[in-house]
Design an enzyme around this catalytic site. Sequence first.
Site, PDB file in Angstrom:
ATOM      1  N   ARG A   1       0.906  -1.342   0.018  1.00  8.67           N
ATOM      2  CA  ARG A   1      -0.054  -0.116   0.134  1.00  8.67           C
ATOM      3  C   ARG A   1       0.822   1.057   0.030  1.00  8.67           C
ATOM      4  O   ARG A   1       0.518   2.240   0.390  1.00  8.67           O
ATOM      5  CB  ARG A   1      -1.029   0.246   1.285  1.00  8.67           C
ATOM      6  CG  ARG A   1      -1.749  -0.965   1.416  1.00  8.67           C
ATOM      7  CD  ARG A   1      -2.916  -1.304   0.250  1.00  8.67           C
ATOM      8  NE  ARG A   1      -3.549  -2.387   0.089  1.00  8.67           N
ATOM      9  CZ  ARG A   1      -3.425  -3.485  -0.654  1.00  8.67           C
ATOM     10  NH1 ARG A   1      -2.042  -3.572  -1.337  1.00  8.67           N
ATOM     11  NH2 ARG A   1      -4.224  -4.586  -0.532  1.00  8.67           N
TER      12      ARG A   1
ATOM     13  N   SER B   1     -10.449  -1.048   4.136  1.00  8.97           N
ATOM     14  CA  SER B   1      -9.617  -1.088   5.456  1.00  8.97           C
ATOM     15  C   SER B   1      -9.168  -0.082   6.124  1.00  8.97           C
ATOM     16  O   SER B   1      -8.186   0.807   5.239  1.00  8.97           O
ATOM     17  CB  SER B   1      -8.416  -2.319   5.044  1.00  8.97           C
ATOM     18  OG  SER B   1      -8.897  -3.403   4.569  1.00  8.97           O
TER      19      SER B   1
ATOM     20  N   GLU C   1      -4.191   2.561   6.964  1.00 13.68           N
ATOM     21  CA  GLU C   1      -3.992   2.428   5.682  1.00 13.68           C
ATOM     22  C   GLU C   1      -4.754   3.666   4.698  1.00 13.68           C
ATOM     23  O   GLU C   1      -4.265   4.161   3.681  1.00 13.68           O
ATOM     24  CB  GLU C   1      -4.748   1.123   5.065  1.00 13.68           C
ATOM     25  CG  GLU C   1      -4.596   0.885   3.824  1.00 13.68           C
ATOM     26  CD  GLU C   1      -4.848  -0.714   3.347  1.00 13.68           C
ATOM     27  OE1 GLU C   1      -4.492  -1.391   3.991  1.00 13.68           O
ATOM     28  OE2 GLU C   1      -5.669  -0.941   2.207  1.00 13.68           O
TER      29      GLU C   1
END
Length: 296
Positions: A157, A206, A278
Site C-alpha cells: 500500500r 480497510s 491504511e
Amino acid sequence: MRWETDVALAEHTRYRIGGLTPRFGRPETRSALANALKDSHPVRVLGWGANVLVSDAGVNEPVLVLGGEFAHMELGDHWIEAGAAAGLPTLAGEARRSGRADWSFLEAVPGSVGGGLRMNAGSTDTGLWNRVRWAEAMTPEGEVVRLTPQDAHPTYRNVTVADSWVFLGARFDAVPGDAARIDKQHLERRRMKVETQVYDLPSCGSTWKNPGEPWGSAWSIVDRVGMRGARRGGAQITERHANFIANLGDATASDVWWLMAETRRRVKDQIGVDLEPEIRLWGFAPDELAAVGGDE
Ligand SMILES: Cc1cc2nc3c(=O)[nH]c(=O)nc-3n(C[C@H](O)[C@H](O)[C@H](O)COP(=O)(O)OP(=O)(O)OC[C@H]3O[C@@H](n4cnc5c(N)ncnc54)[C@H](O)[C@@H]3O)c2cc1C
C-alpha cells in the site's frame, strides 16, 4: 481549466464526508494539468476518494480531480494502457473480458488508476505495481517522468514516488490466458470480497494496515480490544468486518477519527502494537494525526 471556489469535498469522497477546499479544478489534458500545477503549489489530487478521510474543517490546498483524456484505456496484445482517471473496476473488467491472466487481485477494489498507483492497491500479496511496465507522472514543474517499478519501490500500500507528483497513467502487463479459468478466478475473488467486506455503506475499506506477524490481521486486533461494532455519532466499526468504519448516514470526520484514536489507544495499551492507518487523512492537525498514527 476553470477553478471553482469553496467546494465541499464530501461530494467527491466515497465516505460522503469532508469540509471545503478553497479551489477545485478538473484538468482534462496534460497542458491543463501542467498549468494548474504551476498556478498553485502545493495541490492535492483526488481520485474517487475511496481511501481518503477529509477533516470537517476541510483542507487549505486546492484540489484537482483528473478527467477527460486521463480516462482513456487501450488494449494491446500483451498489455493494457490506462489513464489515471480510468476506474480500477474498468481495468479489472477489461482484463477479465479480454481473457488476461492474473488480474483477479483487482476485483471489487473501488477507485481510479491514479489512486491505485499511489496506494499500490490490490490484495494482500499482489499490488498494482506488480503489473506495471511503466507509469507516467507529472512533477510540480510540469515535467513528465516515466517510472518503472524499480523507480517507485512499491511496498504494501505504498510507493516512494513524491507526494507532489501526479500520476498520469500506466502501461500494465496483461498476458492472454485461459478465459474460463480467468472468469472463475474473478468471480471467486469478487464473491469473497462482497461476502466478507462492506459495500452497501460508505467507507474507505480497510482502515488499518495489517501489522504482520506475529500479530496477524488488523481486523482481528480491533476485535480483540472490543471495538468491533463500536459506534460514535454517525460512524460505526462494522460488525461484518472490524477493519471497516462505515458512515451510517450522518457521520462527521471527527466521528471516524474518534473511533480510530480510541482503537489505536486500546491496541497500544492492551497488545503493545502501534496501528498504522491504511487510509489517508487530509486536513487534520498534527496532534490529531499523531493520535491515529498518521503522517501527512
Ligand atoms: C469497499 C472498499 C473496498 C476496498 N478494497 C480494497 C482492496 O481490496 N485493496 C486495496 O488496495 N484497497 C482497497 N480499498 C481502498 C481503495 O479502493 C484503494 O486505496 C484505491 O486505490 C483508492 O483509489 P482512489 O482513486 O479512490 O484514491 P483516492 O482515495 O482518491 O486517493 C488515495 C491517495 O492517492 C492519491 N492520488 C489519487 N489520484 C492520484 C494521482 N492521479 N496521482 C497521484 N496521487 C493520486 C491521493 O492524493 C491520495 O493520497 C477499498 C475501499 C473500499 C471503499
